[in-house]
Design a protein around this motif. Structure first.
Motif, short mmCIF file in Angstrom:
data_model
loop_
_atom_site.label_atom_id
_atom_site.label_comp_id
_atom_site.label_asym_id
_atom_site.label_seq_id
_atom_site.Cartn_x
_atom_site.Cartn_y
_atom_site.Cartn_z
N TRP A 428 0.85 -1.07 0.07
CA TRP A 428 0.15 -0.01 0.09
C TRP A 428 0.95 1.10 -0.05
N ILE A 429 0.37 2.35 -0.48
CA ILE A 429 1.09 3.64 -0.33
C ILE A 429 0.18 4.70 0.04
N LEU A 430 0.55 5.46 0.73
CA LEU A 430 0.09 6.56 1.41
C LEU A 430 0.31 8.07 1.07
N LYS A 431 -0.56 8.82 0.19
CA LYS A 431 0.04 10.15 -0.10
C LYS A 431 0.30 11.07 0.94
N PRO A 432 1.10 12.09 1.02
CA PRO A 432 1.41 13.03 2.11
C PRO A 432 0.09 13.78 2.23
N TYR A 433 -0.06 14.29 3.48
CA TYR A 433 -1.07 15.64 3.76
C TYR A 433 -0.85 16.62 2.90
N GLY A 434 -1.90 17.13 2.25
CA GLY A 434 -2.01 18.41 1.26
C GLY A 434 -1.28 18.07 0.17
N PHE A 435 -1.44 16.62 -0.38
CA PHE A 435 -0.63 16.35 -1.60
C PHE A 435 -1.06 17.16 -3.06
N GLU A 436 -0.05 17.51 -3.57
CA GLU A 436 -0.09 18.27 -4.93
C GLU A 436 0.64 17.40 -6.06
N GLU A 437 -0.12 17.20 -6.98
CA GLU A 437 0.44 16.46 -8.35
C GLU A 437 1.85 16.74 -8.64
N ASP A 438 1.99 18.01 -8.85
CA ASP A 438 3.30 18.50 -9.57
C ASP A 438 4.50 18.76 -8.44
N LYS A 439 4.46 18.17 -7.44
CA LYS A 439 5.29 18.11 -6.32
C LYS A 439 5.88 16.84 -6.04
N LYS A 440 7.20 16.81 -5.46
CA LYS A 440 8.00 15.72 -5.35
C LYS A 440 8.25 15.56 -3.85
N TYR A 441 7.84 14.18 -3.36
CA TYR A 441 7.93 14.17 -1.89
C TYR A 441 8.75 13.03 -1.59
N PRO A 442 9.31 13.04 -0.39
CA PRO A 442 10.42 11.88 -0.06
C PRO A 442 9.53 10.69 0.28
N LEU A 443 9.95 9.57 0.47
CA LEU A 443 9.54 8.27 0.81
C LEU A 443 9.87 7.64 2.00
N LEU A 444 8.94 7.18 2.72
CA LEU A 444 9.32 6.19 3.79
C LEU A 444 8.93 4.88 3.59
N LEU A 445 9.81 3.91 3.62
CA LEU A 445 9.51 2.30 3.54
C LEU A 445 9.27 1.99 4.77
N GLU A 446 8.13 1.31 5.48
CA GLU A 446 7.75 0.76 6.62
C GLU A 446 7.89 -0.68 6.60
N ILE A 447 8.52 -1.37 7.66
CA ILE A 447 8.67 -2.84 7.47
C ILE A 447 8.19 -3.15 8.68
N HIS A 448 7.03 -4.48 8.66
CA HIS A 448 6.36 -4.80 10.04
C HIS A 448 7.36 -5.96 10.37
N GLY A 449 6.84 -6.04 11.73
CA GLY A 449 7.56 -6.93 12.55
C GLY A 449 7.10 -8.46 12.25
N GLY A 450 7.42 -9.46 13.11
CA GLY A 450 6.86 -10.88 13.20
C GLY A 450 8.02 -11.87 12.92
N PRO A 451 8.28 -12.05 11.77
CA PRO A 451 7.91 -11.54 10.47
C PRO A 451 6.65 -12.18 10.02
N HIS A 452 5.99 -13.11 11.08
CA HIS A 452 4.69 -13.61 10.48
C HIS A 452 3.55 -13.08 10.98
N ALA A 453 3.24 -12.05 10.40
CA ALA A 453 1.99 -11.09 10.65
C ALA A 453 1.71 -10.33 9.42
N MET A 454 0.75 -9.43 9.58
CA MET A 454 0.47 -8.83 8.16
C MET A 454 0.03 -7.25 8.39
#
Length: 668
Positions: A428-454
């Motif tokens: 899944w991907i979440l857009k940032p607050y106040g998203f504007e189409e013509d702007k560039k935004y930094p990306l954060l990759l989140e990784i869950h624990g477990g690893p056997h979870a969802m």
């Protein structure tokens, strides 16, 4: 109010989220009870029991003390309810007359009482109590605050003698002489009777419809200290004879008698894939003593393994019998969502409700076949709904209405991509607050624990907060995650840092190629537990990320084996070898080995009382990186265990979020 006119979510909003749990129909189906948990003005968790009539829009509050009240069960005749509350300092049982009046305390056990269950005739209440070998249940007394303080002070001055392999637990601390035993309370006589005595923990599962037998789970084997099995037992309350139902080879629980008392349904497995084994649904015929697995062909995780950071309080996950005993209801975890399912004894599976959301609990009313569902979505923490065998749900509550009116939340976009070897991965991907189409935004990759979870379609404050801070947030379920069948969840074992790592890197490649509003020069990564291990692994094997935050991490499998409360078995289960079998292999799997390669500025976050991934894992990483003069910072949280981000002290949870956002703001 549209998202454009709402404010951004803040870290402080964590304390403003009301969390619902444990819906329970009353007998006639005209209403239900539930538990609501908030952070009160003292910055402490407070839980209360509410009742809502299906004919009224507003629920009525039944408990009011500044304490945690939960686990309510209404008597068979519908006149009274028993619940547990820590209003006296530790959890005890209370009796509430439903026609009015104050709750009356039933137990005053020194170490508390929990998990009450009524007998079928309402004459007895069965519960669990933490007892030492020579404790007398007929002569229990709560300690005063001063006595508790004195006892703790005396304990702190004495050495701890350890002679068990299982001598500590992240949830309970260090092992002592107390064990969970099952006790009955006769309401008319006001007397207690201890029903189990073995030197192990007993978990009350159910009481038979005729009230003559209780069902419990425990490990009563001589080698209990070296095993992770949990068997089911029947205890005849007349003869006190115990009968073991399972074979000592697996883990069984969530067990419930059928309405006629002839069968038992439960979840369980026999560790066919060790810690990555998905649950099965079993049926036990008490007369024939035969077991049947109803889920042989489903290839789906039973129960709820969704990850979030605002779920508090227990809720029914199943199995639950229909009134006529022909069907069994339960939750299932599948492709980023959880739903309500139905099975019959012919092994036929039917979906009763499933959507792009998180069903975190349910209650079934046998008189009319209706259900109460507890549901969370990415943009709504929790509400209760009525399901009347119709796809259209009727919403019953307006949880967090004030908060949701004020703050903007990001609706996730589901994505599917191909891993390096062609496997299909969901994210899944979440857009940032106040998203504007013509702007560039930094990306954060989140990784869950477990690893056997969802990861999936549930409210997750941390993810929403990062989007509110102006980041695109990417979260995925790489191989090893629950929700995609047995082969998928098993696929990372023995390969940590292998294809699970390339799954995550493929996710980043995919979004960079397909979403032109992401600034590929400003990438960050974070995760906790296994996600912390993987964060460490990533920055040791790639310099593409400009900032990283590793949380309650694993850095050295050689030491993890001996210091974690699960290390002695988890290391073998997940990596294939124990310490003495192949230390060289464990070192190959250890991110610490690759510390010299780390160029990414790294923030290390860890609780000092974490016994699951002990803080020495972060200490080793910090000292090594600092000695190498790398860009690294270490934040230690006192009195915090592995659950800091989910159920830790509210102020410490807030501090944690502030440090994470500070780090990414500094470097991205």
């Amino acid at each position: 109010m549209s998202n454009e006119t709402k404010r951004a979510l803040t870290a402080e909003d964590l304390k403003n989220v009301e969390v619902f749990s444990d819906p329970q129909f009353i007998q006639d189906g005209s209403g239900y009870t539930f538990v609501s948990t908030i952070v009160n003005g003292k910055n402490e968790y407070e839980s209360h029991i509410f009742f809502q009539s299906l004919h009224k829009s507003e629920p009525a509050q039944w408990t009011f003390s500044e304490s945690k009240n939960s686990n309510l069960h209404i008597s068979p005749d519908g006149s009274r309810a028993v619940f547990q509350s820590d209003r006296s300092g530790i959890p005890q049982l209370y009796l509430l007359q439903l026609n009015g009046g104050e709750a009356k305390q039933l137990t005053a056990f020194k170490n508390g009482a929990t998990s009450p269950v009524w007998s079928s005739d309402g004459s007895e209440i069965f519960f669990q109590a933490s007892l030492e070998e020579n404790d007398d249940v007929t002569n229990q007394r709560e300690l005063t605050n001063d006595e508790q303080k004195k006892e703790q002070e005396e304990k702190s001055k004495k050495p701890l003698v350890v002679n068990h392999l299982k001598h500590k637990s992240d949830a309970r601390g260090f092992r002592d002489k107390k064990r969970a035993q099952i006790v009955s309370f006769q309401l008319k006589e006001k007397t207690f009777e201890q029903l189990t005595i073995a030197d192990t923990d007993h978990h009350l599962e159910d009481v038979s419809p005729d009230g003559k037998t209780i069902l419990f789970s425990a490990n009563l084997n001589d080698n209990e200290d070296y095993e992770l099995t949990s068997d089911l037992f029947l205890l005849n309350l007349t003869t006190m004879e115990q009968v073991q139902l399972t074979n000592g080879m697996g883990a069984y629980g969530n067990a419930q008698f059928s309405p006629d008392g002839d069968k038992i349904a439960c979840f369980g497995h026999e560790y066919s894939h060790q810690g990555a084994t998905i649950n099965e649904l079993y049926l036990f015929n008490i007369q024939s003593q035969e077991w049947t697995c109803l889920s042989n062909h489903w290839d789906m995780q039973l129960g709820d393994t969704m990850i979030g950071d605002t779920r508090m309080g227990q809720s029914t996950k199943g199995p639950v019998w229909s009134g006529d005993g022909k069907h069994i209801f339960f939750l299932g975890t599948d492709y980023g969502a959880t739903g309500l399912y139905q099975a019959n004894q012919a092994e036929e599976l039917q979906v009763l409700y499933k959507n792009d959301n998180h069903v975190f609990g349910f209650s079934y009313n046998a008189s009319d076949g209706k259900f109460i569902l507890g549901i969370s979505t990415p943009t709504n923490p929790c509400n209760f709904y009525l399901l009347d065998r119709d796809p259209e749900l009727q919403r019953l509550t307006n949880g967090n209405e004030d908060l949701l009116r004020k703050v903007a939340l990001s609706e996730p976009e589901t994505l599917t991509y191909r891993a390096k070897d062609g496997w299909e991965i969901q994210g899944w991907i979440l857009k940032p607050y106040g998203f504007e189409e013509d702007k560039k935004y930094p990306l954060l990759l989140e990784i869950h624990g477990g690893p056997h979870a969802m990861y999936g379609q549930t409210f997750f404050h941390e993810l929403q907060l990062l989007a509110a801070q102006g980041y695109v947030v990417l979260y995925t379920n790489p191989r090893g995650s629950d929700g995609y069948g047995q082969a998928f969840v098993d696929a990372c074992r023995g390969d940590y840092g292998g294809k699970d790592y390339t799954d995550l890197m493929a996710a980043v490649d995919f979004v960079l190629a397909n979403y032109d509003y992401i600034d590929e020069g400003r990438l960050g990564v974070t995760g906790g537990s296994y996600g912390g291990f993987m964060t460490n692994w990533i920055v040791g094997h790639s310099n593409r990320f400009k900032a990283a935050v590793t949380q309650r991490c694993i850095s050295n499998w050689l030491s993890f084996y001996g210091v974690s409360d699960i290390g002695y078995f988890f290391t073998k289960w997940e990596l294939g070898k124990n310490l003495l079998e192949d230390p060289a292999k464990l070192w190959e799997f250890s991110p610490l080995k690759y510390a010299e390669n780390i160029e990414t500025p790294l923030l290390i976050v860890h609780g000092e009382q974490d016994l699951r991934c002990p803080i020495e894992q972060s200490e080793q990483l910090f000292m090594t990186l600092k000695h190498l003069r790398k860009e690294v910072e270490f934040v230690r949280f006192p009195d915090a265990n592995h659950e800091l981000s989910r159920s830790g002290d509210p102020d410490m949870r807030l501090e944690r979020l502030n440090h994470i956002t500070r780090w990414f703001k500094t470097y991205l």
